[in-house]
Design a protein around this motif. Structure first.
Motif, PDB file in Angstrom:
ATOM      1  N   ILE A   1       0.864  -1.178   0.000  1.00 40.40           N
ATOM      2  CA  ILE A   1       0.000   0.000   0.000  1.00 40.40           C
ATOM      3  C   ILE A   1       0.898   1.225   0.000  1.00 40.40           C
ATOM      4  O   ILE A   1       1.670   1.445   0.924  1.00 40.40           O
ATOM      5  N   ALA A   2       0.833   1.989  -1.056  1.00 36.30           N
ATOM      6  CA  ALA A   2       1.649   3.193  -1.211  1.00 36.30           C
ATOM      7  C   ALA A   2       0.783   4.308  -1.769  1.00 36.30           C
ATOM      8  O   ALA A   2       0.054   4.099  -2.751  1.00 36.30           O
ATOM      9  N   GLY A   3       0.844   5.464  -1.136  1.00 37.82           N
ATOM     10  CA  GLY A   3       0.048   6.596  -1.605  1.00 37.82           C
ATOM     11  C   GLY A   3      -1.439   6.336  -1.560  1.00 37.82           C
ATOM     12  O   GLY A   3      -2.199   6.886  -2.366  1.00 37.82           O
ATOM     13  N   GLY A   4      -1.867   5.478  -0.627  1.00 38.11           N
ATOM     14  CA  GLY A   4      -3.288   5.176  -0.497  1.00 38.11           C
ATOM     15  C   GLY A   4      -3.796   4.142  -1.473  1.00 38.11           C
ATOM     16  O   GLY A   4      -5.008   3.893  -1.519  1.00 38.11           O
ATOM     17  N   VAL A   5      -2.907   3.501  -2.244  1.00 39.78           N
ATOM     18  CA  VAL A   5      -3.315   2.517  -3.249  1.00 39.78           C
ATOM     19  C   VAL A   5      -2.737   1.155  -2.890  1.00 39.78           C
ATOM     20  O   VAL A   5      -1.524   1.006  -2.682  1.00 39.78           O
ATOM     21  N   LEU A   6      -3.597   0.154  -2.805  1.00 33.38           N
ATOM     22  CA  LEU A   6      -3.190  -1.219  -2.547  1.00 33.38           C
ATOM     23  C   LEU A   6      -2.897  -1.918  -3.867  1.00 33.38           C
ATOM     24  O   LEU A   6      -3.731  -1.903  -4.787  1.00 33.38           O
ATOM     25  N   SER A   7      -1.724  -2.548  -3.962  1.00 31.72           N
ATOM     26  CA  SER A   7      -1.348  -3.304  -5.153  1.00 31.72           C
ATOM     27  C   SER A   7      -1.424  -4.790  -4.853  1.00 31.72           C
ATOM     28  O   SER A   7      -0.901  -5.261  -3.836  1.00 31.72           O
ATOM     29  N   ILE A   8      -2.077  -5.534  -5.747  1.00 31.76           N
ATOM     30  CA  ILE A   8      -2.207  -6.981  -5.625  1.00 31.76           C
ATOM     31  C   ILE A   8      -1.332  -7.618  -6.694  1.00 31.76           C
ATOM     32  O   ILE A   8      -1.512  -7.345  -7.891  1.00 31.76           O
ATOM     33  N   PRO A   9      -0.377  -8.449  -6.304  1.00 33.00           N
ATOM     34  CA  PRO A   9       0.571  -8.995  -7.278  1.00 33.00           C
ATOM     35  C   PRO A   9      -0.096  -9.886  -8.322  1.00 33.00           C
ATOM     36  O   PRO A   9      -1.158 -10.471  -8.094  1.00 33.00           O
ATOM     37  N   ALA A  10       0.583 -10.003  -9.456  1.00 30.02           N
ATOM     38  CA  ALA A  10       0.077 -10.834 -10.559  1.00 30.02           C
ATOM     39  C   ALA A  10       0.528 -12.278 -10.437  1.00 30.02           C
ATOM     40  O   ALA A  10       0.117 -13.112 -11.252  1.00 30.02           O
ATOM     41  N   ASP A  11       1.370 -12.595  -9.427  1.00 27.06           N
ATOM     42  CA  ASP A  11       1.783 -13.970  -9.222  1.00 27.06           C
ATOM     43  C   ASP A  11       1.198 -14.478  -7.910  1.00 27.06           C
ATOM     44  O   ASP A  11       0.567 -13.745  -7.164  1.00 27.06           O
ATOM     45  N   GLY A  12       1.403 -15.755  -7.646  1.00 26.64           N
ATOM     46  CA  GLY A  12       0.897 -16.335  -6.416  1.00 26.64           C
ATOM     47  C   GLY A  12      -0.598 -16.557  -6.470  1.00 26.64           C
ATOM     48  O   GLY A  12      -1.253 -16.354  -7.492  1.00 26.64           O
ATOM     49  N   SER A  13      -1.153 -16.963  -5.325  1.00 31.36           N
ATOM     50  CA  SER A  13      -2.594 -17.185  -5.246  1.00 31.36           C
ATOM     51  C   SER A  13      -3.048 -17.048  -3.799  1.00 31.36           C
ATOM     52  O   SER A  13      -2.258 -17.180  -2.866  1.00 31.36           O
ATOM     53  N   GLY A  14      -4.327 -16.781  -3.623  1.00 30.13           N
ATOM     54  CA  GLY A  14      -4.882 -16.630  -2.286  1.00 30.13           C
ATOM     55  C   GLY A  14      -5.759 -15.387  -2.210  1.00 30.13           C
ATOM     56  O   GLY A  14      -6.354 -14.967  -3.210  1.00 30.13           O
ATOM     57  N   HIS A  15      -5.798 -14.771  -1.033  1.00 28.32           N
ATOM     58  CA  HIS A  15      -6.567 -13.554  -0.869  1.00 28.32           C
ATOM     59  C   HIS A  15      -6.063 -12.765   0.333  1.00 28.32           C
ATOM     60  O   HIS A  15      -5.453 -13.315   1.264  1.00 28.32           O
ATOM     61  N   LEU A  16      -6.310 -11.488   0.294  1.00 28.06           N
ATOM     62  CA  LEU A  16      -5.971 -10.566   1.378  1.00 28.06           C
ATOM     63  C   LEU A  16      -7.278 -10.213   2.065  1.00 28.06           C
ATOM     64  O   LEU A  16      -8.217  -9.734   1.414  1.00 28.06           O
ATOM     65  N   VAL A  17      -7.341 -10.418   3.406  1.00 30.81           N
ATOM     66  CA  VAL A  17      -8.612 -10.267   4.106  1.00 30.81           C
ATOM     67  C   VAL A  17      -8.457  -9.346   5.306  1.00 30.81           C
ATOM     68  O   VAL A  17      -7.364  -9.207   5.878  1.00 30.81           O
ATOM     69  N   THR A  18      -9.545  -8.731   5.693  1.00 35.26           N
ATOM     70  CA  THR A  18      -9.527  -7.878   6.872  1.00 35.26           C
ATOM     71  C   THR A  18      -9.393  -8.743   8.125  1.00 35.26           C
ATOM     72  O   THR A  18      -9.917  -9.865   8.201  1.00 35.26           O
ATOM     73  N   VAL A  19      -8.699  -8.203   9.123  1.00 38.57           N
ATOM     74  CA  VAL A  19      -8.611  -8.872  10.414  1.00 38.57           C
ATOM     75  C   VAL A  19      -9.960  -8.840  11.115  1.00 38.57           C
ATOM     76  O   VAL A  19     -10.354  -9.795  11.795  1.00 38.57           O
ATOM     77  N   ASP A  20     -10.689  -7.760  10.924  1.00 37.65           N
ATOM     78  CA  ASP A  20     -12.010  -7.621  11.536  1.00 37.65           C
ATOM     79  C   ASP A  20     -13.062  -8.323  10.702  1.00 37.65           C
ATOM     80  O   ASP A  20     -12.961  -8.420   9.476  1.00 37.65           O
ATOM     81  N   ASP A  21     -14.105  -8.766  11.371  1.00 37.69           N
ATOM     82  CA  ASP A  21     -15.270  -9.333  10.702  1.00 37.69           C
ATOM     83  C   ASP A  21     -16.370  -8.295  10.595  1.00 37.69           C
ATOM     84  O   ASP A  21     -16.450  -7.366  11.410  1.00 37.69           O
ATOM     85  N   PHE A  22     -17.237  -8.478   9.612  1.00 33.40           N
ATOM     86  CA  PHE A  22     -18.335  -7.543   9.371  1.00 33.40           C
ATOM     87  C   PHE A  22     -19.605  -8.347   9.107  1.00 33.40           C
ATOM     88  O   PHE A  22     -19.576  -9.385   8.463  1.00 33.40           O
ATOM     89  N   THR A  23     -20.716  -7.805   9.604  1.00 31.89           N
ATOM     90  CA  THR A  23     -22.017  -8.461   9.416  1.00 31.89           C
ATOM     91  C   THR A  23     -22.870  -7.682   8.429  1.00 31.89           C
ATOM     92  O   THR A  23     -23.090  -8.098   7.306  1.00 31.89           O
ATOM     93  N   ASP A  24     -23.362  -6.534   8.852  1.00 33.97           N
ATOM     94  CA  ASP A  24     -24.130  -5.636   7.990  1.00 33.97           C
ATOM     95  C   ASP A  24     -23.302  -4.386   7.758  1.00 33.97           C
ATOM     96  O   ASP A  24     -22.760  -3.811   8.707  1.00 33.97           O
ATOM     97  N   PHE A  25     -23.239  -3.923   6.506  1.00 38.40           N
ATOM     98  CA  PHE A  25     -22.353  -2.795   6.221  1.00 38.40           C
ATOM     99  C   PHE A  25     -22.622  -2.220   4.843  1.00 38.40           C
ATOM    100  O   PHE A  25     -23.252  -2.844   3.989  1.00 38.40           O
ATOM    101  N   ARG A  26     -22.125  -1.007   4.660  1.00 37.90           N
ATOM    102  CA  ARG A  26     -21.985  -0.401   3.338  1.00 37.90           C
ATOM    103  C   ARG A  26     -20.500  -0.339   3.028  1.00 37.90           C
ATOM    104  O   ARG A  26     -19.681  -0.044   3.897  1.00 37.90           O
ATOM    105  N   LEU A  27     -20.144  -0.607   1.777  1.00 37.19           N
ATOM    106  CA  LEU A  27     -18.749  -0.655   1.359  1.00 37.19           C
ATOM    107  C   LEU A  27     -18.590   0.068   0.042  1.00 37.19           C
ATOM    108  O   LEU A  27     -19.417  -0.071  -0.856  1.00 37.19           O
ATOM    109  N   ARG A  28     -17.518   0.845  -0.042  1.00 41.83           N
ATOM    110  CA  ARG A  28     -17.218   1.550  -1.286  1.00 41.83           C
ATOM    111  C   ARG A  28     -15.736   1.430  -1.565  1.00 41.83           C
ATOM    112  O   ARG A  28     -14.907   1.598  -0.666  1.00 41.83           O
ATOM    113  N   LEU A  29     -15.400   1.127  -2.815  1.00 34.92           N
ATOM    114  CA  LEU A  29     -13.986   1.038  -3.183  1.00 34.92           C
ATOM    115  C   LEU A  29     -13.819   1.285  -4.667  1.00 34.92           C
ATOM    116  O   LEU A  29     -14.737   1.072  -5.457  1.00 34.92           O
ATOM    117  N   ASP A  30     -12.634   1.754  -5.036  1.00 29.98           N
ATOM    118  CA  ASP A  30     -12.252   1.902  -6.435  1.00 29.98           C
ATOM    119  C   ASP A  30     -11.247   0.805  -6.772  1.00 29.98           C
ATOM    120  O   ASP A  30     -10.386   0.459  -5.955  1.00 29.98           O
TER     121      ASP A  30
END
Length: 498
Positions: free
Chosen positions: A306-335
């Motif tokens: 994460i640099a300059g407010g932008v998260l980069s996801i690599p083009a190699d490997g496999s899996g997922h990046l997840v929040t440490v916190d859990d969420f039930t009901d929510f609104r979410l916005r992302l670019d």
């Protein structure tokens, strides 16, 4: 069938779409409104396809869209030929007094089982200007009539935001209505046609008319009433835009229709945003503000940045990046922005116990729609295109998707069994997940879990980064009690069109 599930069926979201999912590139003009009426023809308009079709007479006269009652005083609407989710509509209106008209939003055919809303223009003795109506009054307005000039041109502005719609109305520049449909109210559409009305009347009304001109629209983000900081305020609002600033009234105030100036969201395609104090007070959290703290890698661990407010996801490997916190009901916005031939996804309510989060929770697909089938010589299922609720719901017919290398925006509502999502301000789906034919059934999936982003390694991606994410904000929501959704008032003898 619930209102949300009925909407998915009515909009054709569950049907296979052989060619509609691989969209043409979406060109967004940030400073221009779309003109809906050219002053010369009825191109872009239709008298069929909404909830209140009729036999009113619609013509073009002296550069105006003119409506009159039809035979035996028949009324009816004229609609835009395409649907809208959230928008700012501007027009001028003149009526021969007395006359009853209105601006209708989110109109779908009657067999959809879903209602839109009307901002009334009832310019008759005892009528109401800028009341909100849907087979009965939701909000009465006895004050706005004084601002509507008799037998003269009047400026009317109608602004609609939210999956559960907030409708704001201005008459001749004066804010007169701010109504928010209570969250979770069933039976209302999340997208639909915009309509203009000739109300049915007696034969004497044939000598009178309603006229509209200078009709234009600009599409808005769904969460446009949320204030974020750090961006050019001209996105989406075009020439009509004003920085309306200031906090809105509380939920109870908005439900009553009390007028407040909206705190507009501030976004352009080149900006990293931050939460304002107003947004923080409303419970919004910036999921990227603390860097990778608050995130956990599952599968391949290295390479995230994460640099300059932008998260980069690599083009190699496999899996997922997840929040440490859990969420039930929510609104979410992302670019998000992807590379050519990238494959990723947004996970919601992923289970901690392991397994594929697309099935333990759910996934909204992110894919290079523009190149995938051709380069892989494959055929995707409708739900596999960007915006699909994976293995459950195909993206909606209004989808607009910018190609690889350009930023796109997801807005998501997760509340109980309801799930709604929009891409670049246009509805993808709004469904009751318990009514979906999915395996495993959503009733067996996690009701609480992580928010995550998929890392899908592929040699076909050119470069080290498969996807980038920024402006990732979440607002946890309290669960809706069974009696939280408000009921509408009565106000019509026939319970239908007003």
């Amino acid at each position: 069938m619930t209102g949300w599930a009925a909407f998915a069926v009515a909009a054709g979201l569950l049907a296979a779409a052989a060619d509609g999912s691989s969209a043409e590139p979406f060109e967004q003009t940030s400073d221009e409104r779309t003109v809906l009426f050219d002053g010369e023809s009825l191109e872009g308009w239709t008298t069929r396809g909404g909830r209140y079709d009729g036999a009113a007479l619609w013509t073009v006269e002296d550069g105006t869209l003119t409506g009159r009652v039809g035979e035996n005083g028949a009324g009816g609407l004229i609609y835009t030929t395409r649907s809208y989710t959230c928008f700012d509509l501007s027009l001028e209106c003149r009526m021969d007094h007395p006359y009853d008209s209105g601006v209708f939003v989110r109109m779908l055919p009657p067999d959809s089982g879903l209602k839109g809303l009307q901002a009334t223009l009832d310019h008759r003795p005892g009528g109401e200007i800028a009341a909100i109506y849907a087979d009965g009054f939701l909000f009465h307005n006895t004050e706005a009539e004084q601002y509507f000039a008799k037998d003269e041109w009047n400026s009317v502005r109608v602004r609609v935001t939210g999956f559960d719609p907030r409708v704001q109305v201005w008459i001749n520049g004066r804010p007169v209505t701010d109504y928010r449909l209570p969250a979770g109210t069933p039976g209302f559409a999340s997208r639909g046609l915009v309509g203009l009305q000739v109300h049915g009347a007696d034969a004497e009304a044939a000598s009178r008319k309603v006229q509209f001109r200078d009709i234009s629209i600009v599409e808005l983000d769904v969460f446009e009433d949320v204030e974020f900081d750090g961006a050019d305020q001209k996105k989406n609002a075009g020439a009509l835009h004003r920085a309306l600033g200031g906090a809105t009234g509380g939920a109870s105030q908005a439900r009553r229709g009390a007028v407040s100036e909206p705190a507009t969201s501030e976004f352009t395609a080149d900006d990293v945003e931050a939460l304002t104090e107003v947004a923080r007070d409303a419970g919004w959290r910036d999921l990227l503000a603390a860097g990778l703290d608050g995130w956990k890698a599952i599968g391949t661990e290295g390479g995230y940045e994460i640099a300059g407010g932008v998260l980069s996801i690599p083009a190699d490997g496999s899996g997922h990046l997840v929040t440490v916190d859990d969420f039930t009901d929510f609104r979410l916005r992302l670019d998000f922005k992807i590379a050519e031939m990238a494959n990723s996804g947004l996970f919601l309510r992923g289970a901690r116990a392991g397994g594929d989060p697309a099935y333990s929770g759910c996934e909204i697909q992110i894919l290079d729609d523009f190149n995938w089938e051709e380069r892989t010589n494959s055929k995707l299922a409708p739900y596999q295109f960007t915006g699909g609720l994976y293995a459950a719901v195909a993206p909606g017919p209004d989808k607009e998707y910018r190609p690889p290398g350009e930023w796109n925006r997801y807005e998501v509502l997760v509340r109980g069994s309801r799930m709604a999502a929009a891409l670049n301000g246009r509805l993808l789906f709004d469904v009751d997940t318990l009514g979906l034919d999915a395996k495993p059934p959503f009733a067996e999936r996690a009701a609480t879990g992580f928010i995550g982003l998929q890392r899908y390694g592929a040699d076909s991606v050119d470069g080290a980064v498969s996807a980038e994410v920024r402006n990732m904000f979440v607002q946890p929501l309290a669960p809706l009690a069974a009696n939280d959704a408000g009921s509408q008032e009565t106000g019509s003898k026939d319970g239908g069109e007003r």
